[in-house]
Design a protein around this motif. Sequence first.
Motif, PDB file in Angstrom:
ATOM      1  N   UNK A  16       0.837  -1.190   0.000  1.00  0.00           N
ATOM      2  CA  UNK A  16       0.000   0.000   0.000  1.00  0.00           C
ATOM      3  C   UNK A  16       0.879   1.250   0.000  1.00  0.00           C
ATOM      4  N   UNK A  17       0.505   2.222  -0.816  1.00  0.00           N
ATOM      5  CA  UNK A  17       1.242   3.485  -0.855  1.00  0.00           C
ATOM      6  C   UNK A  17       0.778   4.371   0.303  1.00  0.00           C
ATOM      7  N   UNK A  18       1.538   5.417   0.569  1.00  0.00           N
ATOM      8  CA  UNK A  18       1.139   6.378   1.601  1.00  0.00           C
ATOM      9  C   UNK A  18      -0.224   6.985   1.274  1.00  0.00           C
ATOM     10  N   UNK A  19      -0.459   7.265  -0.003  1.00  0.00           N
ATOM     11  CA  UNK A  19      -1.740   7.840  -0.424  1.00  0.00           C
ATOM     12  C   UNK A  19      -2.894   6.861  -0.175  1.00  0.00           C
ATOM     13  N   UNK A  20      -2.658   5.590  -0.457  1.00  0.00           N
ATOM     14  CA  UNK A  20      -3.692   4.579  -0.216  1.00  0.00           C
ATOM     15  C   UNK A  20      -3.982   4.456   1.281  1.00  0.00           C
ATOM     16  N   UNK A  21      -2.935   4.503   2.092  1.00  0.00           N
ATOM     17  CA  UNK A  21      -3.140   4.429   3.539  1.00  0.00           C
ATOM     18  C   UNK A  21      -3.919   5.642   4.043  1.00  0.00           C
ATOM     19  N   UNK A  22      -3.565   6.821   3.564  1.00  0.00           N
ATOM     20  CA  UNK A  22      -4.296   8.031   3.957  1.00  0.00           C
ATOM     21  C   UNK A  22      -5.766   7.910   3.574  1.00  0.00           C
ATOM     22  N   UNK A  23      -6.025   7.433   2.363  1.00  0.00           N
ATOM     23  CA  UNK A  23      -7.407   7.257   1.902  1.00  0.00           C
ATOM     24  C   UNK A  23      -8.128   6.231   2.769  1.00  0.00           C
ATOM     25  N   UNK A  24      -7.454   5.129   3.086  1.00  0.00           N
ATOM     26  CA  UNK A  24      -8.050   4.085   3.929  1.00  0.00           C
ATOM     27  C   UNK A  24      -8.474   4.655   5.280  1.00  0.00           C
ATOM     28  N   UNK A  25      -7.569   5.375   5.933  1.00  0.00           N
ATOM     29  CA  UNK A  25      -7.886   5.911   7.255  1.00  0.00           C
ATOM     30  C   UNK A  25      -8.964   7.000   7.178  1.00  0.00           C
ATOM     31  N   UNK A  26      -8.967   7.773   6.131  1.00  0.00           N
ATOM     32  CA  UNK A  26     -10.005   8.786   5.941  1.00  0.00           C
ATOM     33  C   UNK A  26     -11.369   8.100   5.775  1.00  0.00           C
ATOM     34  N   UNK A  27     -11.403   7.062   4.979  1.00  0.00           N
ATOM     35  CA  UNK A  27     -12.647   6.334   4.728  1.00  0.00           C
ATOM     36  C   UNK A  27     -13.124   5.604   5.986  1.00  0.00           C
ATOM     37  N   UNK A  28     -12.211   4.964   6.713  1.00  0.00           N
ATOM     38  CA  UNK A  28     -12.643   4.249   7.928  1.00  0.00           C
ATOM     39  C   UNK A  28     -13.199   5.224   8.962  1.00  0.00           C
ATOM     40  N   UNK A  29     -12.649   6.428   9.044  1.00  0.00           N
ATOM     41  CA  UNK A  29     -13.207   7.445   9.945  1.00  0.00           C
ATOM     42  C   UNK A  29     -14.640   7.778   9.530  1.00  0.00           C
TER      43      UNK A  29
END
Length: 170
Positions: free
Chosen positions: A149-162
């Motif tokens: 996972x890229x940093x961007x994908x991780x940021x998106x994941x955490x944004x979505x889970x919130x």
Amino acid sequence: SFFVDKSGYCDIIVSKLTNILRGENVHGERDIGFEIRTLSNLIRRDVERNIANMDPKPNGRIHGWAINYFYENRDRDIFQKDFEEKFSIRRSTASNMLKLMEKDGYIKRVSVENDARLKKIVLTDKAVKIHTEICKDIAAREKKLRKGLTDEELEAFFRITEKLKNNMEE
């Protein structure tokens, strides 16, 4: 024959059931709840497998995330209410978990000086000893989850889970 359906209705039912088994809802879209449940099951199996291989071996009922939380916050007083809020669990769930951890010798509830009714939660030496193993396990699992996972994908994941958590709390 009973199984012959000239209208194709049985084909539709089989198709819909197949979609559901693949994690899709009745409209053919992927189902968020199904995907989260599947990932949760995979993580749980990994945790169980790794706990079985730990030395010292913790009790199978141990709550490693809770021990980690108490360990990381050992420099301040932690009470049951803090625990409930951190893990978004009900008072009864927290109470049962803490009673079990106390019974198994992982925590003690200690009265605070200014109010004997308040009991802070303190890890025992037994829990501190296995903390290192639990931390290694958590770090390895997190590394496995983040693999590819890229940093961007991780940021998106955490944004979505919130957003998903906020949706569920409405």
